[in-house]
Design an enzyme around this catalytic site. Structure first.
Site, short mmCIF file in Angstrom:
data_model
loop_
_atom_site.label_atom_id
_atom_site.label_comp_id
_atom_site.label_asym_id
_atom_site.label_seq_id
_atom_site.Cartn_x
_atom_site.Cartn_y
_atom_site.Cartn_z
CE1 TYR B 295 -4.46 1.10 0.41
CE2 TYR B 295 -3.28 2.97 1.32
CZ TYR B 295 -4.45 2.42 0.79
OH TYR B 295 -5.58 3.20 0.67
CE1 TYR B 345 -5.25 5.83 -1.57
CE2 TYR B 345 -6.31 7.97 -1.78
CZ TYR B 345 -5.84 6.94 -0.99
OH TYR B 345 -5.96 7.01 0.38
#
Ligand SMILES: [Zn+2]
Lengths: 468, 392
Positions: B295, B345
């Protein structure tokens, strides 16, 4: 009026001023010999605690074996004092000042001061100064206004005629209201800023905000096992008790981590914005702002001290500035000092009391340093610190770092943004050279004092340090 | 404690909308499109779906998505807390639902106009004051101007640099890796636009020590994933990406993005908790992972994640990265879709889809001999992670 002068008239006026260059005035003898009360007054106002200036026993063990005056007081002794100013026809500098006043250049601000100390002054020394006019500049546009720089050199002798020191001094005489920013709207200072986000609070956290409103930094504490906790909770994570109270933190801490925010910009804040994670001496951490130093001066581990910033009518936030470190009680040895060494930051809160009391302690009764109405009439926003105080505080800063026995050989400063009340000037500095001269071991320190407007004082000082 | 659903479930379908900066459509439109695409990919009629899981900050209620999909009955629906930290948590909850029999086919989705509508990077500056615990928690940071996700992460980054000697260049190298993969992914926003470390170092400060190129994008778009049992997945269209394990974690003295009060703030203990559960329940270790989706909302927190999962020792991620191990030919190529800095994103869900493609062998940046793929979720918040494996 001088604003209506043609170029030719301006040139003629400058030439008239310059005719005085090279002339020396009549020697001025100090009204009083070097004396303990004036020294004590100076040290109190400057918060200079070096015992060599006030404590005979400590002085006896020091490098001079007796009480000496703080060297930065050099030109305070011959300052005219609170007596009507009589223009001395023999004094080329005051003659030039009078001509400038008459022509409308009534604003005055000192810009440079360079002291050289041949020896420290002892109680009873009686000083005489002789001023020589060394330069008058052409008319210049400066940030403060249109004016002329006037440069003098003063030689100081004691009662035996021995040369004890000298001063190179430059002031700007300017016409009020002719500055580069005159009349212009300064976006940052005049735009109404929305208040900061209001802290959300409830019964679990009210104690914290009540405390900060009253200038206390409160940390939740378990009343059963004394464990501290921040942010506050409803129950002690150590023993499970719900018997929660608080302790008042001493306000000292160190910077554990930090960020400098640039984007996005929230209108309530000034950017770049320094935000720190502060670890208190009591062991807990909190997020806060680091004020009174540049983002580039932040360092993990730097010592900090709390103050309270009022952000709303009923809200004050605990925020932090670099801590003023205690004086160094053992004078640094020459071999322990290295080029590149940094002096710790030192904040100097600029209270009206500091500005007025230091002006008086340095025998500078110019109204711009103590009378707000007169200061604004002469083109200033407020009263502002006098240059002798900037010298004195710079010397205190370096002396507190180097230790009591460091001997100042000179002190050269240049002024920039004025020190107005209710701001804070933070000193920083570093060792920029080391050398041996005339059997002495000399370290050169370069320093700067910055307030919220920018650098106020920039300078260097040579100090002689003991060898071991 | 061990997770009983290890190897029981699989991701059988993936679907997404185009990732844009201004979709011109409602997030609901995009949610439905992505969910339909995931069903289509799996070869499952959407009406067979009977479970839906999404995560907080989602503004498209599952019942409305279900109505638009033509789903009549839902027997499991849940909302997992903590935004991007729940990216793998939604899969973990879906696994639990299908393992327990609460549902047969579970759609996990995220859809928003995070760029063209409310900008996520703006943070919490406009939150009104209130007495509830959530608002009170912001009072320890917002009045000081610490209001954006970038600023919350930057506080960890400065301390990490201080303790381990990492530099902003080490953060930049993560960005360079992401953008290199994005450059060869036609689906990525930054397709054909790689960057150099110099570009990174020249990009403007957002919140020191974070520069613009350390920060993920804000994206309009949607991603959906279809979870079912590994058994049922065998009867669907695609090779199943078996979920070796999926876990959530919140650790001691956890705060939302601002766990600044622990003894140490250079590790991510909640991610360590996930790593422990994943490895214990799957029987796998770092050595068994060939590629990972780490991440990357902000580059600095990629480093401690590598450490928590045991790819390198604590404090040594900077060396691991300097040695090129995250790159295409390295020991652990990461974020082969371009990551959230390079592709889009979508709060981690697009990365999990890339993990599925790596198992299927269909990634545009396919890594050779992929047996197991690690994916992680948002850091600094309570988080989650999963490992995808080849079917037997
Ligand atoms: Zn207790």
């Amino acid at each position: 009026m001088s604003d209506e002068m043609t170029d030719a008239q301006k040139e003629a006026f400058a030439a008239k001023l310059r005719r005085e260059v090279g002339n020396t005035g009549t020697p001025t003898t100090a009204r009083d010999p070097v004396n303990q009360p004036m020294i004590r007054h100076w040290c109190d106002a400057m918060e200079d605690a070096n015992p060599l200036y006030t404590d005979p026993d400590a002085a006896k063990r020091g490098p001079h074996q007796e009480i000496t005056a703080p060297p930065a007081m050099l030109n305070a002794w011959t300052m005219i004092g609170l007596v009507p100013r009589v223009s001395d026809p023999e004094d080329p500098a005051s003659g030039v000042y009078a001509m400038l006043d008459e022509a409308g250049y009534v604003g005055v601000v000192a810009t440079n001061s360079e002291h050289v100390y041949h020896r420290y002054l002892k109680l009873g020394d009686h000083l005489t100064g002789v001023v020589k006019l060394v330069d008058v500049s052409d008319e210049k546009q400066t940030a403060l206004g249109i004016g002329h720089f006037v440069t003098t050199e003063t030689e100081y002798h004691d009662q035996h005629g021995n040369h004890v020191g000298s001063m190179f001094f430059r002031i700007l005489k300017f016409r009020p209201g002719t500055g580069r920013t005159a009349g212009a709207i300064d976006g940052d200072s005049t735009t109404e800023r929305p208040p900061r986000p209001r802290p959300s609070r409830n019964q679990n956290t009210d104690f914290f905000w009540q405390g900060s409103r009253g200038g206390e930094l409160r940390i939740q504490q378990c009343l059963d096992c004394q464990r501290l906790q921040h942010p506050p909770g409803t129950r002690c994570p150590g023993c499970g008790a719900t018997n929660m109270g608080h302790t008042v933190a001493c306000g000292k801490g160190a910077l554990y981590s930090y960020v400098v925010a640039h984007h996005p910009r929230v209108p309530s804040f000034d950017y770049p914005l320094s935000i720190g994670l502060v670890e208190l001496e009591e062991g807990v951490r909190l997020v806060s702002n680091i004020t009174d130093c540049g983002p580039d001066q932040l360092k993990v581990g730097m010592p900090l001290e709390a103050w309270h910033m009022q952000t709303h009518e009923d809200v004050s936030l605990p925020v932090f500035r670099p801590a003023r470190l205690p004086r160094n009680l053992t004078t640094l040895a020459f071999d322990d000092v290295n080029v590149g060494d940094e002096l710790p930051l030192c904040p100097i809160p600029l209270t009206p009391t500091l500005i007025v009391s230091t002006a008086i302690a340095s025998r500078d009764y110019q109204d711009v340093h103590h009378d707000r109405d007169m200061a604004t009439k002469k083109g200033s926003e407020d009263i502002f610190m006098n240059i002798l105080t900037s010298s004195g505080l710079s010397a205190r800063y370096v002396g507190d770092w180097a230790g009591s026995d460091a001997v100042f050989k000179n002190l050269k400063i240049r002024l920039g943004a004025p020190n107005y009340p209710d701001d804070c000037m933070t000193m920083s500095g570093s060792v920029t050279a080391k050398r041996e001269a005339d059997g002495e071991a000399i370290a050169e320190i370069s320093f700067q004092g910055r307030n919220s407007r920018g650098p106020h004082v920039t300078g260097t000082v040579d100090v002689a340090l003991p060898r071991a | 404690m061990t997770l009983k659903y290890a190897y029981h479930s699989a991701i059988a379908g993936i679907g997404a909308t185009p990732f844009t900066k201004d979709s011109g459509r409602t997030p609901m439109d995009q949610a439905v499109e992505a969910c339909l695409a995931a069903c289509e990919d799996a070869g499952l009629p959407p009406e067979k779906v009977n479970g839906m899981v999404t995560y907080s900050a989602e503004q498209n209620p599952e019942i409305e998505v279900a109505r638009n999909l033509g789903v009549d009955e839902l027997t499991h629906f849940s909302m997992v807390h903590h935004g991007g930290g729940a990216a793998c948590g939604v899969i973990a909850v879906a696994c639990q639902a299908v393992y327990s029999g609460a549902a047969d086919y579970v759609l996990c989705y995220r859809a928003f106009n995070e760029r063209s509508w409310h900008r996520f990077g703006a943070g919490v500056q406009d939150r009104p004051a209130g007495a509830e615990a959530t608002e009170v928690s912001f009072s320890w940071s917002s009045p000081f101007g610490l209001v954006t996700p970038a600023s919350w992460v930057a506080m960890f980054a400065t301390r990490y640099m201080h303790e381990f000697g990492a530099t902003t260049e080490d953060f930049g190298r993560v960005s360079v890796v992401d953008r290199a993969f994005a450059a060869t992914n036609p689906y990525a926003h930054f397709f054909q636009r790689p960057i150099t470390l110099e570009d990174h170092q020249n990009s403007r400060w957002i919140v020191e020590p974070l520069r613009l190129l350390d920060c993920c994008q804000e994206t309009d778009g949607a991603q959906a994933l279809l979870v079912t049992t590994a058994e049922r997945a065998k009867d669907l269209k695609q090779k199943p990406a078996v979920i070796a394990s999926a876990a959530q974690g919140a650790a001691e003295d956890q705060h939302m993005m601002r766990s600044y009060y622990r003894d140490s703030i250079t590790g991510i203990p909640e991610m360590g908790l996930c790593a422990h559960q994943l490895y214990q329940s799957s029987g796998l270790s770092a050595d068994d992972i060939q590629t990972a989706i780490i991440y990357d909302h902000f580059t600095p927190l990629v480093l401690p994640q590598l450490e928590e999962f045991g790819f390198c020792q604590r404090g040594e991620a900077k060396d691991f990265i300097r040695d090129g191990h995250l790159e295409r030919a390295g020991r652990l190529p990461i974020n082969t879709n371009g990551g959230q800095l390079g592709e889009a994103y979508i709060h981690g869900l697009n990365g999990i889809a890339e993990g599925v493609r790596q198992i299927r062998g269909t990634s545009v940046n396919q890594i050779g001999n992929v047996e197991n793929v690690l994916a992680t979720a948002g850091t600094a918040v309570p988080t989650s992670a999963l490992i995808l494996s080849q079917p037997n």
